[in-house]
Design a protein around this motif. Structure first.
Motif, PDB file in Angstrom:
ATOM      1  N   ARG A  10      19.189 -25.747 -16.123  1.00 49.12           N
ATOM      2  CA  ARG A  10      20.207 -25.053 -15.824  1.00 49.12           C
ATOM      3  C   ARG A  10      21.335 -25.832 -15.308  1.00 49.12           C
ATOM      4  NH1 ARG A  10      18.229 -20.396 -16.250  1.00 49.12           N
ATOM      5  NH2 ARG A  10      19.756 -19.466 -15.462  1.00 49.12           N
ATOM      6  N   ASP A  21      25.335 -20.277 -10.933  1.00 41.24           N
ATOM      7  CA  ASP A  21      24.772 -20.518 -12.103  1.00 41.24           C
ATOM      8  C   ASP A  21      25.807 -20.363 -13.120  1.00 41.24           C
ATOM      9  OD1 ASP A  21      23.081 -20.880 -14.240  1.00 41.24           O
ATOM     10  OD2 ASP A  21      21.268 -19.922 -13.055  1.00 41.24           O
ATOM     11  N   SER A  23      24.730 -21.181 -16.429  1.00 38.17           N
ATOM     12  CA  SER A  23      23.982 -21.566 -17.604  1.00 38.17           C
ATOM     13  C   SER A  23      24.309 -20.494 -18.655  1.00 38.17           C
ATOM     14  CB  SER A  23      22.301 -21.254 -17.295  1.00 38.17           C
ATOM     15  OG  SER A  23      21.926 -22.250 -16.192  1.00 38.17           O
ATOM     16  N   ALA A  24      24.491 -19.374 -18.496  1.00 41.01           N
ATOM     17  CA  ALA A  24      24.852 -18.257 -19.317  1.00 41.01           C
ATOM     18  C   ALA A  24      25.880 -18.567 -20.308  1.00 41.01           C
ATOM     19  CB  ALA A  24      25.061 -16.752 -18.756  1.00 41.01           C
ATOM     20  N   PRO A  27      24.667 -20.817 -23.988  1.00 48.13           N
ATOM     21  CA  PRO A  27      23.122 -20.461 -24.297  1.00 48.13           C
ATOM     22  C   PRO A  27      22.882 -21.422 -25.435  1.00 48.13           C
ATOM     23  CG  PRO A  27      25.071 -19.101 -25.463  1.00 48.13           C
ATOM     24  CD  PRO A  27      25.646 -19.929 -24.254  1.00 48.13           C
TER      25      PRO A  27
END
Ligand code: MN
Length: 306
Positions: A10, A21, A23-24, A27
């Motif tokens: 992550r 976060d 991370s999205a 992808p």
């Protein structure tokens, strides 16, 4: 912005005592998510700045090295005059150029350096490092800082002796770096950062990056004249005077102003006898000083130091 890799795969930004976060935003799989972020930074930066959640407490997260598996780790040998002097070296970076550390030697912040041998000397080398932001070749010194994605702290852990540098510095766990990447706008001037390295709370190394023989821009210009630099590649800039032995049980901290502190432990859980014969040759490190920070270790280690 301060960017971290955490919990394996992550990525996030550090805001106060939290990690937001990110991370999205990247992808996919296959490469380090930080490298995917770096590759798309121009289009993702605004979104990364605006995102406010989800967030988790920084102190509860397991941090990974900011780029856990960089394509290359390039390092500057003998790049501070006082380290050149303490090692009794005739040449410096301007003669030697660089050496490569195996990408598999990367260690996460809070991790444990594993010393491989019981009969060799291993030293701390605190350094300022940078991560490359875009694919480049033949970058001029004037434009070199534009290809930097971020700055971080790095420990170039080193076995002393006559083996090739790439051998002595490539053992697994010998390249801790982090705890995060600080983008250039937030880090400021790489020619004026304070660098320290302490072992068990005792200061061993202290320098300003203005003392580098070849500064960040010159290192990038020269290294990019030799090879293509890729997003996520790491360049470590070299270590000042104050290298000394580390041993199992030690805690090593490298810190750079504008970044923070990288802390790792030291163990020798699998250590055995060294199969190569370089102990008595190669660059000669300073002897452990009586009553000094390096005045530890057994007689055999002192005898085979260097
Ligand atoms: Mn070094």
């Amino acid at each position: 912005m301060r960017l971290v890799t955490f919990e394996g795969d992550r990525i996030g930004k550090v805001v106060g005592d939290s990690i937001v976060d990110l991370s999205a935003l990247v992808p996919g799989a296959g490469t380090d998510p930080m490298i995917r972020l770096i590759e798309r930074w121009e289009t993702l930066r605004a979104e990364a700045e605006q995102l406010a959640g989800p967030a988790l407490p920084l102190d509860s997260a397991r941090l990974e090295a900011p780029v856990p598996r960089p394509g290359k780790v390039i390092a500057a040998p003998v790049n501070y005059a006082n380290h050149k002097e303490e090692m009794k070296q005739v040449g410096d970076v301007s003669h030697l150029g660089f050496f490569l550390k195996a990408p598999s030697s990367v260690l996460r912040p809070g991790g444990t350096i594993q010393l491989p041998y019981t009969d060799r000397r291993f030293d701390n080398e605190g350094e300022l490092a940078l991560v490359i932001g875009r694919r480049c070749r033949h970058v001029s010194e004037a434009e070199a800082l534009e290809v930097v994605f971020g700055y971080t702290c790095l420990l170039d852990i080193t076995m002393r002796g006559g083996e090739d540098r790439s051998t002595r510095k490539s053992f697994d766990t010998f390249t801790p770096f982090g705890p995060w990447l600080v983008t250039p706008d937030e880090f400021g001037d790489p020619t004026d950062a304070e660098l320290t390295c302490s072992v068990n709370g005792q200061l061993r190394q202290k320098a300003n990056t203005g003392e580098l023989i070849w500064g960040v821009a010159k290192l990038i210009a020269y290294y990019s004249s030799v090879m293509t630099l890729e997003p996520g590649d790491v360049i470590s800039t070299g270590t000042p005077a104050g290298v000394a032995p580390i041993e199992a049980g030690d805690e090593v901290v490298a810190a750079v102003s504008g970044i923070g502190a990288l802390t790792v432990g030291v163990a020798a859980d699998y250590a055995g006898t060294c199969p190569t014969l370089g102990a008595g040759s190669g660059p000669v490190p300073p002897p452990p000083v009586p009553d000094g920070p390096a005045a530890r270790g057994n007689a055999s280690r002192d005898a085979t130091g260097g």
